[in-house]
Enzyme design. Structure first.
Site, PDB file in Angstrom:
ATOM      1  N   ASN A   9       0.877  -1.172   0.000  1.00  0.00           N
ATOM      2  CA  ASN A   9       0.000   0.000   0.000  1.00  0.00           C
ATOM      3  C   ASN A   9       0.913   1.220   0.000  1.00  0.00           C
ATOM      4  O   ASN A   9       1.473   1.560   1.034  1.00  0.00           O
ATOM      5  CB  ASN A   9      -0.896  -0.030   1.253  1.00  0.00           C
ATOM      6  CG  ASN A   9      -1.708   1.250   1.410  1.00  0.00           C
ATOM      7  OD1 ASN A   9      -1.775   2.071   0.497  1.00  0.00           O
ATOM      8  ND2 ASN A   9      -2.313   1.426   2.577  1.00  0.00           N
ATOM      9  N   LYS A  11       0.171   4.234  -0.293  1.00  0.00           N
ATOM     10  CA  LYS A  11      -0.460   5.449   0.257  1.00  0.00           C
ATOM     11  C   LYS A  11      -0.176   6.633  -0.674  1.00  0.00           C
ATOM     12  O   LYS A  11      -0.034   6.438  -1.886  1.00  0.00           O
ATOM     13  CB  LYS A  11       0.021   5.688   1.687  1.00  0.00           C
ATOM     14  CG  LYS A  11      -0.092   4.408   2.548  1.00  0.00           C
ATOM     15  CD  LYS A  11       0.003   4.650   4.010  1.00  0.00           C
ATOM     16  CE  LYS A  11      -0.133   3.325   4.738  1.00  0.00           C
ATOM     17  NZ  LYS A  11      -0.228   3.467   6.179  1.00  0.00           N
ATOM     18  N   HIS A  96      -9.755   1.420   4.584  1.00  0.00           N
ATOM     19  CA  HIS A  96      -8.479   1.576   5.289  1.00  0.00           C
ATOM     20  C   HIS A  96      -8.688   2.544   6.461  1.00  0.00           C
ATOM     21  O   HIS A  96      -9.458   3.496   6.360  1.00  0.00           O
ATOM     22  CB  HIS A  96      -7.404   2.103   4.326  1.00  0.00           C
ATOM     23  CG  HIS A  96      -6.045   2.092   4.940  1.00  0.00           C
ATOM     24  ND1 HIS A  96      -5.630   3.058   5.828  1.00  0.00           N
ATOM     25  CD2 HIS A  96      -5.021   1.206   4.836  1.00  0.00           C
ATOM     26  CE1 HIS A  96      -4.391   2.764   6.231  1.00  0.00           C
ATOM     27  NE2 HIS A  96      -4.013   1.644   5.647  1.00  0.00           N
ATOM     28  N   GLU A  98      -7.076   4.929   7.547  1.00  0.00           N
ATOM     29  CA  GLU A  98      -6.844   6.352   7.249  1.00  0.00           C
ATOM     30  C   GLU A  98      -8.057   6.955   6.544  1.00  0.00           C
ATOM     31  O   GLU A  98      -8.349   8.138   6.715  1.00  0.00           O
ATOM     32  CB  GLU A  98      -5.558   6.498   6.421  1.00  0.00           C
ATOM     33  CG  GLU A  98      -4.328   6.245   7.293  1.00  0.00           C
ATOM     34  CD  GLU A  98      -3.123   5.665   6.569  1.00  0.00           C
ATOM     35  OE1 GLU A  98      -3.051   5.748   5.330  1.00  0.00           O
ATOM     36  OE2 GLU A  98      -2.242   5.117   7.265  1.00  0.00           O
ATOM     37  N   GLU A 167      -5.896  -4.778  10.361  1.00  0.00           N
ATOM     38  CA  GLU A 167      -4.867  -3.764  10.579  1.00  0.00           C
ATOM     39  C   GLU A 167      -5.165  -2.997  11.859  1.00  0.00           C
ATOM     40  O   GLU A 167      -5.934  -2.016  11.838  1.00  0.00           O
ATOM     41  CB  GLU A 167      -4.829  -2.782   9.395  1.00  0.00           C
ATOM     42  CG  GLU A 167      -4.465  -3.411   8.074  1.00  0.00           C
ATOM     43  CD  GLU A 167      -3.851  -2.375   7.128  1.00  0.00           C
ATOM     44  OE1 GLU A 167      -2.727  -2.608   6.664  1.00  0.00           O
ATOM     45  OE2 GLU A 167      -4.484  -1.345   6.880  1.00  0.00           O
ATOM     46  N   GLY A 173       1.984   2.297  10.700  1.00  0.00           N
ATOM     47  CA  GLY A 173       2.963   3.378  10.553  1.00  0.00           C
ATOM     48  C   GLY A 173       3.640   3.784  11.847  1.00  0.00           C
ATOM     49  O   GLY A 173       4.320   4.799  11.903  1.00  0.00           O
ATOM     50  N   SER A 211       2.815  -2.141  10.348  1.00  0.00           N
ATOM     51  CA  SER A 211       4.255  -2.246  10.618  1.00  0.00           C
ATOM     52  C   SER A 211       4.814  -3.647  10.369  1.00  0.00           C
ATOM     53  O   SER A 211       5.749  -4.075  11.049  1.00  0.00           O
ATOM     54  CB  SER A 211       4.595  -1.772  12.039  1.00  0.00           C
ATOM     55  OG  SER A 211       4.230  -0.407  12.190  1.00  0.00           O
TER      56      SER A 211
HETATM   57  P1  PGA Z   1       2.441   0.222   7.654  1.00  0.00           P
HETATM   58  O1  PGA Z   1       1.034   0.493   6.932  1.00  0.00           O
HETATM   59  O2  PGA Z   1       2.986  -1.074   7.120  1.00  0.00           O
HETATM   60  O3  PGA Z   1       3.285   1.411   7.264  1.00  0.00           O
HETATM   61  O4  PGA Z   1       2.178   0.172   9.114  1.00  0.00           O
HETATM   62  C1  PGA Z   1       0.160  -0.570   6.655  1.00  0.00           C
HETATM   63  C2  PGA Z   1      -1.110  -0.025   6.066  1.00  0.00           C
HETATM   64  O5  PGA Z   1      -1.539   1.073   6.451  1.00  0.00           O
HETATM   65  O6  PGA Z   1      -1.723  -0.669   5.186  1.00  0.00           O
END
Ligand code: PGA
Length: 248
Positions: A9, A11, A96, A98, A167, A173, A211
């Site tokens: 992803n 982003k 997601h 976010e 998630e 993140g 992460s």
């Molecule tokens: P991350 O993000 O691996 O940077 O924690 C995962 C995601 O948001 O899909």
């Protein structure tokens, strides 16, 4: 046995030149060692055409990060599932965290987005996960079940065409990963819910995200109910992304 899925992803990261370098590095790594899992990259919409071209004939699938809940028309800024299909998009993230937090997407809206994706033959990757406050209040199970139930209810007999991604919001993140045991526990709950809804949850892939990186992927991916990963930060580093693919 179902193949694992490792999806990057990206982003809101990338540029024409950075994408070309990243995809080239991933493809050259994969050419040296065949992947035993399915792989995908979910890219920002303006780069769908570019990355579609870069991935042509590679076996790595193209993914999108969101889809409109509408079919088309006066919805400024939105991208429809049919438009994604025009660029051979195979997977589409929906819900997601976010999007849920910054764009106030509700369970009901996420469910409609999953329906829209399915209607165009795209595979929705339905993201669910609890915040830290919810985990500390022992609400993890209730939250992820509620989020998934909305989608299950909306898609009816198409449940087995979903991919689900667990998630935990507190792990995204942040560098804090759920322990393999913590993740497995939630994955087992989601599997049971999918089983009740579809009768063959063994065919449905449940990814872990938050992460996941080159160092922790192997342990997470060895859990019985973790069928792959949704990778943010580490998907922008070709060596790390390739290590995760190799772990799968
Ligand atoms: P991350 O993000 O691996 O940077 O924690 C995962 C995601 O948001 O899909």
């Amino acid at each position: 046995m179902k193949r694992k899925l490792i999806a990057g992803n990206w982003k809101m990261n990338g540029s024409l030149s950075a994408n070309a370098a990243l995809v080239q590095a991933i493809l050259s790594g994969l050419s040296q060692r065949a992947a035993h899992c399915d792989t995908a990259v979910c890219v920002p919409s303006p780069y769908l055409a570019q990355v579609q071209g870069l991935l042509a004939g590679s076996g790595v699938s193209l993914g999108a990060q969101d889809v409109s809940a509408h079919e088309g028309g006066a919805y400024t800024g939105e991208v429809s599932a049919a438009m994604l299909k025009d660029f051979a998009v195979r997977y589409c993230l929906v819900g997601h965290s976010e999007r849920r937090s910054y764009h106030h997407e509700t369970d009901a809206l996420v469910a409609i987005k999953a329906q829209m994706a399915l209607a165009q033959g795209l595979t929705p990757v339905v993201c669910v996960g609890e915040t830290l406050a919810e985990r500390e209040a022992n609400q993890t199970e209730a939250v992820v079940k509620r989020q998934l139930a909305a989608v299950i209810h909306a898609v009816g007999h198409c449940v087995s065409e979903l991919v689900v991604a667990y998630e935990p919001v507190w792990a995204i993140g942040t560098g804090k990963t759920a322990s393999p045991e913590q993740a497995q526990q939630v994955h087992a709950v989601l599997r049971a819910q999918l089983q009740a809804a579809s009768g063959h949850a063994d065919r449905i892939r449940i990814l872990y995200g938050g992460s996941m990186n080159a160092a922790n992927a192997a342990q997470l991916l060895s859990q019985p109910d973790i069928d792959g990963g949704l990778i943010g930060g580490a998907a922008l580093k070709p060596a790390d992304f390739l290590t995760i693919i190799a772990a799968a």
